[in-house]
Design a protein around this motif. Sequence first.
Motif, short mmCIF file in Angstrom:
data_model
loop_
_atom_site.label_atom_id
_atom_site.label_comp_id
_atom_site.label_asym_id
_atom_site.label_seq_id
_atom_site.Cartn_x
_atom_site.Cartn_y
_atom_site.Cartn_z
N GLN A 67 -13.33 11.91 0.36
CA GLN A 67 -13.94 13.01 1.13
C GLN A 67 -14.52 12.51 2.45
OE1 GLN A 67 -16.67 14.93 -1.52
NE2 GLN A 67 -15.00 16.17 -2.36
N ALA A 68 -15.12 11.32 2.39
CA ALA A 68 -15.80 10.80 3.58
C ALA A 68 -14.82 10.18 4.58
CB ALA A 68 -16.85 9.77 3.16
N PHE A 69 -13.79 9.49 4.11
CA PHE A 69 -13.01 8.63 5.03
C PHE A 69 -11.52 8.94 5.12
CE2 PHE A 69 -16.67 6.05 3.53
CZ PHE A 69 -17.35 5.98 4.74
N TRP A 70 -11.00 9.85 4.32
CA TRP A 70 -9.58 10.19 4.42
C TRP A 70 -9.40 11.48 5.21
CZ3 TRP A 70 -6.54 9.40 -0.83
CH2 TRP A 70 -6.39 8.02 -1.05
N PRO A 71 -8.36 11.64 6.02
CA PRO A 71 -7.40 10.58 6.34
C PRO A 71 -8.06 9.52 7.22
CG PRO A 71 -6.74 12.69 7.31
CD PRO A 71 -8.03 12.92 6.63
N GLY A 72 -7.67 8.25 7.03
CA GLY A 72 -8.26 7.18 7.82
C GLY A 72 -7.94 5.80 7.28
N ILE A 128 0.86 -1.18 0.00
CA ILE A 128 0.00 0.00 0.00
C ILE A 128 0.90 1.24 0.00
CG2 ILE A 128 -1.71 1.31 1.33
CD1 ILE A 128 -2.80 -1.37 2.36
N VAL A 129 0.55 2.22 -0.85
CA VAL A 129 1.33 3.46 -0.91
C VAL A 129 0.62 4.51 -0.04
CG1 VAL A 129 2.10 5.32 -2.43
CG2 VAL A 129 2.32 2.92 -3.15
N HIS A 130 1.37 5.03 0.93
CA HIS A 130 0.80 5.97 1.91
C HIS A 130 1.16 7.41 1.55
CE1 HIS A 130 0.73 2.08 3.88
NE2 HIS A 130 -0.15 2.55 4.73
N ILE A 131 0.15 8.27 1.55
CA ILE A 131 0.37 9.67 1.20
C ILE A 131 -0.04 10.57 2.36
CG2 ILE A 131 0.05 9.31 -1.29
CD1 ILE A 131 -2.85 10.39 -0.87
N ALA A 132 0.42 11.82 2.32
CA ALA A 132 0.03 12.77 3.37
C ALA A 132 -0.52 14.06 2.78
CB ALA A 132 1.22 13.06 4.28
N SER A 133 -0.81 14.04 1.46
CA SER A 133 -1.44 15.22 0.84
C SER A 133 -2.04 14.78 -0.50
CB SER A 133 -0.41 16.31 0.58
OG SER A 133 0.46 15.90 -0.48
N TYR A 134 -2.94 15.61 -1.03
CA TYR A 134 -3.54 15.28 -2.32
C TYR A 134 -2.58 15.56 -3.48
CZ TYR A 134 -7.78 13.96 0.04
OH TYR A 134 -8.66 13.28 0.84
N ASP A 135 -1.54 16.38 -3.25
CA ASP A 135 -0.50 16.55 -4.28
C ASP A 135 0.25 15.24 -4.47
OD1 ASP A 135 -1.09 19.15 -4.65
OD2 ASP A 135 0.54 19.95 -3.40
N THR A 165 -16.64 0.05 7.61
CA THR A 165 -17.51 -1.10 7.32
C THR A 165 -18.29 -0.93 6.01
OG1 THR A 165 -19.36 -0.10 8.50
CG2 THR A 165 -17.85 -1.45 9.81
N LEU A 166 -18.87 -2.06 5.57
CA LEU A 166 -19.74 -2.04 4.38
C LEU A 166 -20.85 -1.00 4.54
CD1 LEU A 166 -20.72 -3.40 1.70
CD2 LEU A 166 -22.03 -4.98 3.12
N GLU A 167 -21.44 -0.95 5.75
CA GLU A 167 -22.54 -0.01 6.00
C GLU A 167 -22.06 1.44 5.84
OE1 GLU A 167 -21.64 -2.56 7.92
OE2 GLU A 167 -23.41 -3.85 7.98
N GLN A 168 -20.88 1.74 6.37
CA GLN A 168 -20.34 3.10 6.23
C GLN A 168 -20.06 3.43 4.77
OE1 GLN A 168 -17.18 2.32 9.25
NE2 GLN A 168 -17.48 4.47 9.76
N LEU A 169 -19.47 2.47 4.04
CA LEU A 169 -19.15 2.71 2.63
C LEU A 169 -20.43 2.91 1.83
CD1 LEU A 169 -16.36 -0.01 2.35
CD2 LEU A 169 -16.00 2.47 2.19
N ARG A 170 -21.46 2.10 2.13
CA ARG A 170 -22.74 2.21 1.39
C ARG A 170 -23.47 3.52 1.70
NH1 ARG A 170 -24.80 -3.92 0.85
NH2 ARG A 170 -23.51 -4.36 -0.97
N SER A 171 -23.16 4.13 2.84
CA SER A 171 -23.80 5.42 3.12
C SER A 171 -23.27 6.49 2.16
CB SER A 171 -23.57 5.83 4.58
OG SER A 171 -22.22 6.23 4.76
N VAL A 172 -22.12 6.24 1.55
CA VAL A 172 -21.55 7.18 0.58
C VAL A 172 -21.80 6.69 -0.86
CG1 VAL A 172 -19.40 8.27 -0.20
CG2 VAL A 172 -19.77 7.82 2.24
N THR A 187 -16.29 8.00 -7.78
CA THR A 187 -16.55 7.15 -6.61
C THR A 187 -15.40 7.28 -5.61
OG1 THR A 187 -15.57 5.35 -7.86
CG2 THR A 187 -17.98 5.43 -7.78
N ALA A 188 -14.17 7.26 -6.13
CA ALA A 188 -13.00 7.36 -5.25
C ALA A 188 -12.98 8.72 -4.56
CB ALA A 188 -11.72 7.16 -6.06
#
Length: 336
Positions: free
Chosen positions: A92-97, A67-74, A202-209, A86-87
């Motif tokens: 927007q909903a879950f990053w950073p996280g 996995i490639v880890h980033i600390a900014s959108y640049d 969770t699936l439920e959290q992802l489906r809310s988006v 979709t991404a």
Amino acid sequence: METKLMVILNSETQTAAIASAVSLLRNGEIVAFPTETVYGLGADAFNAAAVEKIFAAKNRPTDNPLIVHIASYDQLESVVTRVPDTAQKLMQAFWPGPLSLVLSKQEKLPAITTGGLSTVVVRFPKHPVAQKLIAMLGTPIAAPSANLSGKVSPTVASHVYEDLSGRIPLIIDGGPVEYGLESTVVDCTTEPPVILRPGSITLEQLRSVIPEIEAAESDGPLRSPGMKYRHYSPTAPVVLFIGNPRKTAAAMERYQLEHKERTLGIIWHTGISPTARLQYRLSFEPDLASPKLFFALRSIDENHPDEILVQGFDQKQTGVAIMNRLRKAASTIIAV
Ligand code: AMP
Ligand code: MG
């Protein structure tokens, strides 16, 4: 190689630990550091020789990408070619996280980092040490979990030390992690996106988006190289009990009585009075149990039991990710 452990106690020790890590990473070395999911073993994602050291230190098969880890959108733009809508919504909903997304890879990211695939998995961690480390290095960090391949992921620095001392130059000890399960992995290169690995998001959290998001079929085609490997196993065989808590508790009590000659380790949450010396009680709530699950498996395993009995969880919300890991760890599954 001597492995240095730098413990973060305050802002000075944090600055010193991050500075040491950055200097090692700039020299093509690898370092272990805390994230909110599990401890990671990182290298500069663009330095192929450094990334190779991760595979060597962990004995990880080279077809299992990192996995490639980033600390900014640049930094995101430097590793992916396209961010589908979709991404965007999931970010927007879950990053950073604790959410990792499969996206199409930038050409210049070395093949070793992505196991030769045309896609890359990206995560923006929220742990302050992980964020500061990546930001100060100024380039994304490729990192799998900081354990020997096939072992349980480390959720405290001492577990990293047990697996990797003598193999890596530095471990940053940032205390116990927050979530204790590897990140949720979602493939955003397809429409709709598909969950490749369940996790604390969770699936439920992802489906809310994104309501259409799909859970990967366990018997479907292999979508993620890592899914074919045995994972998360302690040295002692794990016996997993599945069913409602009253039944699993009764079955585990019976198992103890029937195997008095064996040294059993017991990880449980409900309705048991373990007679075993080696036992760890988790919360009945999956969200509270998950940060301690891998710690419990490793701590019990260190005492060399003949077997580790584990009481299963309901397959709801975070329970889905817990049971995914426990099924992979188990040698025997007893459904009651
Ligand atoms: P780890 O870093 O050990 O937590 O594992 C990362 C997970 O993501 C593994 O199961 C990998 O196989 C999976 N993975 C990494 N890159 C890709 C990719 N490009 N496509 C699909 N799965 C991936
Ligand atoms: Mg791993």
